[in-house]
Design an enzyme around this catalytic site. Structure first.
Site, PDB file in Angstrom:
ATOM      1  N   LYS A 242       0.814  -1.223   0.000  1.00  0.00           N
ATOM      2  CA  LYS A 242       0.000   0.000   0.000  1.00  0.00           C
ATOM      3  C   LYS A 242       0.842   1.265   0.000  1.00  0.00           C
ATOM      4  O   LYS A 242       0.467   2.277  -0.590  1.00  0.00           O
ATOM      5  CB  LYS A 242      -0.965  -0.030   1.181  1.00  0.00           C
ATOM      6  CG  LYS A 242      -2.053  -1.093   1.023  1.00  0.00           C
ATOM      7  CD  LYS A 242      -3.174  -0.882   2.001  1.00  0.00           C
ATOM      8  CE  LYS A 242      -4.276  -1.894   1.733  1.00  0.00           C
ATOM      9  NZ  LYS A 242      -4.859  -1.750   0.377  1.00  0.00           N
ATOM     10  N   GLY A 243       1.983   1.226   0.671  1.00  0.00           N
ATOM     11  CA  GLY A 243       2.834   2.414   0.680  1.00  0.00           C
ATOM     12  C   GLY A 243       3.326   2.774  -0.707  1.00  0.00           C
ATOM     13  O   GLY A 243       3.162   3.904  -1.175  1.00  0.00           O
ATOM     14  N   MET A 244       3.907   1.790  -1.423  1.00  0.00           N
ATOM     15  CA  MET A 244       4.424   2.058  -2.754  1.00  0.00           C
ATOM     16  C   MET A 244       3.296   2.347  -3.741  1.00  0.00           C
ATOM     17  O   MET A 244       3.415   3.223  -4.604  1.00  0.00           O
ATOM     18  CB  MET A 244       5.266   0.881  -3.245  1.00  0.00           C
ATOM     19  CG  MET A 244       5.913   1.116  -4.604  1.00  0.00           C
ATOM     20  SD  MET A 244       6.974   2.599  -4.642  1.00  0.00           S
ATOM     21  CE  MET A 244       8.416   1.984  -3.772  1.00  0.00           C
TER      22      MET A 244
ATOM     23  N   ASP B  51      -6.197   2.011  -2.882  1.00  0.00           N
ATOM     24  CA  ASP B  51      -4.991   2.816  -3.098  1.00  0.00           C
ATOM     25  C   ASP B  51      -5.230   3.879  -4.168  1.00  0.00           C
ATOM     26  O   ASP B  51      -4.771   5.022  -4.038  1.00  0.00           O
ATOM     27  CB  ASP B  51      -3.827   1.915  -3.504  1.00  0.00           C
ATOM     28  CG  ASP B  51      -3.437   0.943  -2.400  1.00  0.00           C
ATOM     29  OD1 ASP B  51      -3.601   1.307  -1.217  1.00  0.00           O
ATOM     30  OD2 ASP B  51      -2.968  -0.168  -2.718  1.00  0.00           O
TER      31      ASP B  51
ATOM     32  N   SER C 186      -9.262   1.907 -11.864  1.00  0.00           N
ATOM     33  CA  SER C 186      -8.223   0.983 -11.405  1.00  0.00           C
ATOM     34  C   SER C 186      -8.678  -0.470 -11.465  1.00  0.00           C
ATOM     35  O   SER C 186      -7.866  -1.369 -11.697  1.00  0.00           O
ATOM     36  CB  SER C 186      -7.786   1.332  -9.981  1.00  0.00           C
ATOM     37  OG  SER C 186      -8.747   0.912  -9.024  1.00  0.00           O
TER      38      SER C 186
ATOM     39  N   THR D  29     -15.406   2.753   2.702  1.00  0.00           N
ATOM     40  CA  THR D  29     -15.609   2.340   1.306  1.00  0.00           C
ATOM     41  C   THR D  29     -16.435   1.055   1.275  1.00  0.00           C
ATOM     42  O   THR D  29     -16.235   0.137   2.078  1.00  0.00           O
ATOM     43  CB  THR D  29     -14.269   2.141   0.591  1.00  0.00           C
ATOM     44  OG1 THR D  29     -13.487   1.162   1.287  1.00  0.00           O
ATOM     45  CG2 THR D  29     -13.496   3.445   0.541  1.00  0.00           C
TER      46      THR D  29
ATOM     47  N   SER E  92     -20.922  -0.641  -3.936  1.00  0.00           N
ATOM     48  CA  SER E  92     -22.005   0.204  -3.408  1.00  0.00           C
ATOM     49  C   SER E  92     -21.553   1.635  -3.171  1.00  0.00           C
ATOM     50  O   SER E  92     -22.339   2.469  -2.717  1.00  0.00           O
ATOM     51  CB  SER E  92     -22.553  -0.394  -2.107  1.00  0.00           C
ATOM     52  OG  SER E  92     -23.126  -1.666  -2.350  1.00  0.00           O
TER      53      SER E  92
ATOM     54  N   THR F  38      -8.141  -5.250  -6.407  1.00  0.00           N
ATOM     55  CA  THR F  38      -7.121  -5.179  -5.356  1.00  0.00           C
ATOM     56  C   THR F  38      -6.672  -3.746  -5.062  1.00  0.00           C
ATOM     57  O   THR F  38      -6.480  -3.376  -3.907  1.00  0.00           O
ATOM     58  CB  THR F  38      -5.893  -6.024  -5.751  1.00  0.00           C
ATOM     59  OG1 THR F  38      -6.328  -7.314  -6.157  1.00  0.00           O
ATOM     60  CG2 THR F  38      -4.926  -6.133  -4.594  1.00  0.00           C
TER      61      THR F  38
END
Length: 664
Positions: free
Chosen positions: A378-380, A605, A635, A573, A577, A601
């Site tokens: 998640k950081g990158m 992000d 995404s 989130t 929906s 996935t």
């Protein structure tokens, strides 16, 4: 005009005029001689015929032979300007790249009463016939070419496209650009010179040159590099190409010069008049024409005055025009210099994907024939996401001392992410994500923390400079919470808002929540975090999820729990929906954008990256959320998180087709 009228006009005797015109003026002062000759030229005075036969006089006309057609009307204008100002006329002939016609043109001028010849030969190495014709003419002449590569021995200096390229490149460098692309068609006769000038300017400014800066046309790779920030300015050899790039960038919702700077060489003055938005250097044909005329006239007059042979030519001065742009309206500082800084702390992984028709279930072995690997964590992901959307991202994290780490560094560099505070840990492996994906885009994720588990308060303290001048801090909990807390404290110290994504945890420290401005759990994460302190609320939330309904009252109660724990705002989130948001004067359910899902996935992000980015673009909170929903939707239509993170112009082009009012 007769000799008596000329003598009266000059204020001298008829005898003095006669001596000067018949070259018997040894005892007459230089000033008087030049005065009489100047008036004779101005009034086109001709001596009597018996004098003309004995002493062939000047015709005050010179000839110009072009190898093909006249290359530009402005060159002819320059020649005429200088000829007229010095009392001359000109005869212009064109050879049309025909050697026979070239010889005929030279023969015509040789037999006529012109005073000199400017000759632009078809070939820079003169044929014996051409050399013989020039020699027999007994007239002063100069060889010239408008193109530097066609300049041979004994030619006048040509216009330097190398110098023009240096000038244009320098204008972009002065504005702060270091990643400049050059578009030059492969079949252009001046391409080589122009590229050399471009390189010279880069080298003089200690800027690297790489072949990937050169383009023969504006292809897909060219626009991808602009969108990704690896090109901040464009130099074009031809105006038409630059104009096409300008239009296509506008169609991609890029703003000139705020997002990208443009400048070009321009051959035709009408282009600048008809489309004045582009900063351009007009090729100095007019100045070059004046230069050619001056050189020949100086040689003709020197030959007449000194009675030297034609071959004794005066050495001409170099052609050094003063270059200038029509304006600087399409040149500005690089957008990267104006980008706002975002610091991101979180996991850095290599994600391994396994693709299934149905997701694995306990007790049943499932086979697959397809897999893939992508940069992840998640950081990158969020660092790349905000970089794609036009901000400067700095990642804080740890990787191992393996080959996967090399891949991460290289990809981050290509994406424009600052990896100063992404460190290697000897003896550790880089974090890995194992993602099981089915045909509907749903996924199951397992994480091998690896080096991510080593992120500590000390690592964060060493990265404290990354928080300087930062505008937003993005955090996630796929690293130890004591490191997350330290980052929250640094953000608070620097007055930086924090957006936090809880992930892979069952509990979150209340102090972390109290330092969080926007808290973004999904339904599963909200359920997990509520389970210990609010089991009934968690149970209702789980039931709502199973029924695939959105109970606004229940969602508001869940949000209130996190708000009471200190979060400034909560966004839950809800997948397909949409999402529920409460805080900062907002309480609303936002619908999702319906798309065909391939891989869900990276939706969170993508959402967080866009939310942070558009808040920094000064969009109101509700519009930033709606834009971020579009980013999340885009995404999930692509496979892999990192490849699915959208760039700004693609995102805004997509929104403009559906809800253009959001972008206003």
């Amino acid at each position: 005009m007769n000799i008596k009228e000329l003598s009266q006009l000059a204020g001298v005797s008829v005898s003095t005029v006669s001596k000067i015109m018949n070259h018997k003026d040894a005892n007459i002062s230089t000033q008087t001689r030049e005065h009489v000759l100047s008036l004779a030229k101005e009034y086109n005075y001709k001596p009597y015929s018996f004098v003309r036969n004995q002493y062939p006089e000047k015709s005050s006309i010179f000839g110009v032979v072009f190898r093909d057609c006249i290359p530009d009307e402005r060159l002819l204008k320059g020649l005429m300007n200088i000829a007229r100002s010095r009392g001359y006329g000109i005869t212009v002939l064109e050879s049309h790249l025909n050697p026979s016609q070239e010889l005929k043109n030279l023969a015509l001028l040789s037999s006529s009463n012109v005073d000199g010849i400017l000759f632009n030969p078809i070939n820079k190495s003169l044929s014996p016939d051409v050399q013989s014709q020039l020699s027999q003419s007994k007239k002063p002449y100069f060889l010239f070419s408008a193109e530097e590569e066609m300049v041979g021995t004994d030619f006048l200096p040509a216009m330097s496209y190398r110098n023009m390229a240096e000038f244009l490149t320098e204008k972009l460098v002065e504005a702060g650009h270091s990643r400049i692309a050059l578009i030059a068609e492969k079949d252009s006769p001046i391409r080589g010179e122009f590229i050399e000038g471009f390189k010279n300017c880069l080298y003089k400014n200690s800027l690297p040159f790489t072949e990937d800066l050169l383009f023969s046309k504006d292809n897909d790779k060219f626009y991808r590099n602009i969108s990704g920030g690896s090109i901040t300015a464009v130099l074009s050899l031809h105006f038409q190409n630059c104009f096409r790039v300008y239009q296509r960038l506008l169609n991609r919702h890029l703003h000139i010069p705020n997002d990208i700077s443009l400048t070009t060489l321009c051959k035709h003055q009408s282009n600048i008049h008809n489309f004045s938005e582009i900063s351009a250097l007009l090729i100095p044909f007019e100045a070059f024409g004046e230069y050619l005329g001056k050189c020949l006239i100086a040689q003709m007059e020197a030959s007449q005055d000194s009675k030297n042979s034609v071959s004794a030519k005066k050495k001409p001065s170099a052609f050094l025009p003063a270059y200038s742009l029509n304006h600087n309206n399409s040149i500005a500082a690089p957008s990267t210099a104006k980008r706002k800084k975002i610091v991101v702390l979180g996991s850095v992984n290599i994600d391994s994907y396994l693709f299934f028709r149905e997701l694995p279930s306990p007790g049943i072995a499932t086979r697959t024939a397809r897999s893939a690997s992508y940069l992840g964590g998640k950081g990158m992901n969020q660092a790349i996401g905000v970089s794609n959307l036009g901000h400067n991202a700095s990642i804080i994290g740890l990787v191992g001392d393996d080959l996967e780490a090399d891949t991460i560094y290289e990809t981050a560099k290509q994406k424009g992410v600052n990896t100063t505070y992404l460190k290697r840990i000897p003896g550790e492996i880089t974090g890995k994500g194992y993602i099981f994906l089915n045909h509907t885009g749903d996924s199951m994720i397992s994480i091998l923390s690896g080096a991510n588990e080593c992120v500590s308060r000390k690592i964060i303290e060493e990265a404290a400079p990354a928080f300087s001048d930062c505008k937003v801090c993005l955090l996630n909990t796929e690293i130890p919470q004591d490191a997350v807390l330290k980052a929250c404290l640094l953000a608070q110290k620097n007055r930086i808002p924090v957006i936090l994504k809880p992930s892979s945890i069952r509990q979150i420290e209340q102090r972390i929540l109290s330092l969080t401005d926007i808290f973004v759990p999904n339904l599963e994460e909200a359920f997990t975090l509520l389970s210990l302190d609010e089991p009934r609320l968690a149970e209702k939330l789980q039931k709502m999820q199973i029924e695939e309904k959105s109970d606004i009252s229940l969602l508001e109660s869940c949000a209130d729990y996190f708000l009471k724990s200190g979060a400034g705002m909560v966004i839950i989130t809800l997948g397909k929906s949409g999402l529920f948001a409460k805080g900062k004067g907002l309480c609303a359910l936002f619908p999702a954008k319906e798309v065909s899902a391939i891989d869900t996935t990276g939706a969170a992000d993508a959402f967080i990256s866009a939310l942070a980015s558009y808040l920094l673009f000064d969009y109101p909170l509700d519009k930033a959320i709606r834009i971020a929903i579009y980013a999340a939707a885009l995404s999930i239509t692509r496979e892999g998180v990192e490849p699915s993170l959208v760039d700004r112009n693609t995102l805004e082009a997509y929104i403009a087709k559906d809800e253009p009012e959001i972008l206003k």
